[in-house]
Design a protein around this motif. Structure first.
Motif, PDB file in Angstrom:
ATOM      1  N   GLY A 200       0.809  -1.210   0.000  1.00  0.00           N
ATOM      2  CA  GLY A 200       0.000   0.000   0.000  1.00  0.00           C
ATOM      3  C   GLY A 200       0.841   1.258   0.000  1.00  0.00           C
ATOM      4  N   TRP A 201       0.152   2.366  -0.063  1.00  0.00           N
ATOM      5  CA  TRP A 201       0.767   3.692  -0.201  1.00  0.00           C
ATOM      6  C   TRP A 201       1.832   3.949   0.855  1.00  0.00           C
ATOM      7  CZ3 TRP A 201       0.657   7.767  -3.558  1.00  0.00           C
ATOM      8  CH2 TRP A 201       1.026   9.018  -3.067  1.00  0.00           C
ATOM      9  N   MET A 274       8.407   5.102  -5.080  1.00  0.00           N
ATOM     10  CA  MET A 274       6.949   5.160  -5.179  1.00  0.00           C
ATOM     11  C   MET A 274       6.315   3.849  -5.619  1.00  0.00           C
ATOM     12  SD  MET A 274       6.298   8.229  -4.178  1.00  0.00           S
ATOM     13  CE  MET A 274       4.590   8.481  -4.632  1.00  0.00           C
ATOM     14  N   GLY A 275       7.045   2.752  -5.485  1.00  0.00           N
ATOM     15  CA  GLY A 275       6.452   1.444  -5.736  1.00  0.00           C
ATOM     16  C   GLY A 275       6.404   0.995  -7.173  1.00  0.00           C
ATOM     17  N   PRO A 280      -1.620   1.502  -5.455  1.00  0.00           N
ATOM     18  CA  PRO A 280      -1.867   1.842  -4.047  1.00  0.00           C
ATOM     19  C   PRO A 280      -3.116   1.178  -3.490  1.00  0.00           C
ATOM     20  CG  PRO A 280      -2.475   3.677  -5.466  1.00  0.00           C
ATOM     21  CD  PRO A 280      -1.819   2.648  -6.349  1.00  0.00           C
ATOM     22  N   PHE A 281      -3.926   0.521  -4.364  1.00  0.00           N
ATOM     23  CA  PHE A 281      -5.193  -0.049  -3.920  1.00  0.00           C
ATOM     24  C   PHE A 281      -5.213  -1.575  -3.905  1.00  0.00           C
ATOM     25  CE2 PHE A 281      -6.164   3.874  -6.380  1.00  0.00           C
ATOM     26  CZ  PHE A 281      -6.495   4.677  -5.309  1.00  0.00           C
ATOM     27  N   ILE A 305      -7.393  -0.867 -10.485  1.00  0.00           N
ATOM     28  CA  ILE A 305      -6.838  -0.984  -9.136  1.00  0.00           C
ATOM     29  C   ILE A 305      -5.770  -2.072  -9.021  1.00  0.00           C
ATOM     30  CG2 ILE A 305      -8.982  -0.153  -8.110  1.00  0.00           C
ATOM     31  CD1 ILE A 305      -9.631  -3.010  -7.321  1.00  0.00           C
ATOM     32  N   SER A 306      -5.560  -2.853 -10.073  1.00  0.00           N
ATOM     33  CA  SER A 306      -4.547  -3.906 -10.016  1.00  0.00           C
ATOM     34  C   SER A 306      -3.179  -3.342 -10.400  1.00  0.00           C
ATOM     35  CB  SER A 306      -4.924  -5.061 -10.942  1.00  0.00           C
ATOM     36  OG  SER A 306      -4.990  -4.621 -12.285  1.00  0.00           O
TER      37      SER A 306
END
Length: 372
Positions: A200-201, A274-275, A280-281, A305-306
């Motif tokens: 997550g974020w 930042m991933g 983030p979802f 969202i994936s």
């Protein structure tokens, strides 16, 4: 996986091609996409700065059914530069004068070989990917120095020295910032660095490594010689810097390298802090449940969202916009201010935060993957 990337991948793998040929096809696809991205980034920059300054920007060269006026401006610029004569000074070192632009440009494209574009797409998934990135980002400075020296011009040489000193200073800060990333991820593989941020974020590296995140991005802006760090092109002092003697397509290669490096720094910042392609979802929703439970829009929402390339693109786009915003906003720093910022502020900040991170790792405070 992004369905477009999945479709391209299936197309490349059918019929069954040798692995080296599949890699070659991906290299061609990524290279062409980068060249087009660089071309349209120049147009985007002129449009964004125009909007910020209450004007329209390029709007005369082409449109698509009356929409997107000026959309073909990058192609007009390329054609203009291709047909212009490349003038080589009589006393210049002609071999190095020709080689310097290529040394500046090639590393900016070669680094994308180890960039994870998607959970299942990376051209070369090497374990020492971060070392490969550091090695190639350090090569560009040689092209700058050679361009200034081979031109046999005091203005070009002065611009090269200023630019080289600036790049070296900020590369040290960037390197120290990446030490913190390695400590957090416990790996030099860029895919593992992204996976280490899953959750997550607030599990992305920007939270626990926020000072290093800020230092890395500021150093990236400085290393690409972008405003407000563009003293190598201080027109009032040294005309146009290290490439003042270049014209035509030779000048275009330096221009291309600058924008390619902007895109690269934006992508690397997204990956390290930042991933990358992480959503983030995705940790908060059951993707399959969303896909099956929401009528009609389920597959679309599940895709959004994936994890996937679209999230990497969105993050890259956001950081790239900051490059353009900075140019339209900040005045150019003096050279002594730039060097003071690099040596006396950014490098000490990274060293202090690495020490703090080491203590946190030892005390097992934080989402670290390696505990010493």
């Amino acid at each position: 996986m992004n369905p477009v990337i999945q479709w391209i991948g299936d197309l490349i793998r059918y019929p069954v091609w040798p692995s080296y040929f599949q890699s070659l096809l991906w290299i061609v696809i990524v290279t062409v996409a980068l060249i087009l991205s660089v071309a349209f980034t120049t147009l985007w920059e002129r449009k964004v700065i125009g909007w910020m300054q209450l004007r329209k920007g390029p709007n005369r060269v082409g449109s698509i059914f009356g929409l997107l006026p000026g959309i073909f401006q990058p192609f007009a610029d390329v054609i203009k530069l291709l047909i212009k004569e490349v003038v080589i000074p009589a006393e210049a070192n002609k071999v190095l004068f020709r080689v310097a632009p290529m040394i500046t440009l090639i590393p900016a494209f070669a680094i994308w070989a180890v960039i994870p574009l998607d959970p299942n797409l990376v051209i070369a998934d090497v374990n020492a990917g971060l070392l490969y990135v550091l090695a190639l980002t350090s090569v560009g400075v040689y092209g700058v120095i050679l361009a200034g020296w081979a031109s046999n011009s005091k203005y070009a040489f002065l611009g090269a020295m200023r630019s080289a000193a600036q790049i070296v200073a900020y590369e040290i800060a960037m390197g120290f910032a990446l030490v913190g990333v390695i400590m957090a991820a416990g790996s030099l593989n860029l895919g593992d660095i992204i996976e280490g941020q899953r959750g997550g974020w607030f599990t992305w590296n920007w939270t626990w490594l926020f000072p290093l995140f800020v230092v890395y991005f500021i150093s990236g802006v400085a290393e690409t010689n972008r405003a407000p760090f563009d003293v190598a092109e201080g027109e009032s002092e040294i005309v146009a810097g290290f490439h003042v003697e270049y014209s035509g397509i030779a000048f275009a290669l330096f221009f291309l390298a600058e924008y390619a490096n902007m895109i690269l720094i934006s992508a690397l910042t997204a990956i390290f802090f930042m991933g990358g392609w992480l959503s983030p979802f995705s940790s908060f929703f059951d993707i399959e449940a969303v896909r099956s439970s929401v009528p009609f829009l389920g597959p679309v929402l599940a895709f959004i969202i994936s994890d996937g390339f679209h999230w990497l693109f969105l993050k890259l786009f956001s950081f790239l916009f900051l490059f353009l915003w900075f140019r339209a906003t900040f005045p150019r720093y003096r050279y002594d201010q730039i060097m003071r910022l690099g040596w006396k502020i950014l490098i000490p900040v990274t060293i202090v935060w690495i020490a703090v991170e080491g203590v946190l790792v030892y005390l097992k405070v934080g989402p670290w993957r390696v505990v010493s």
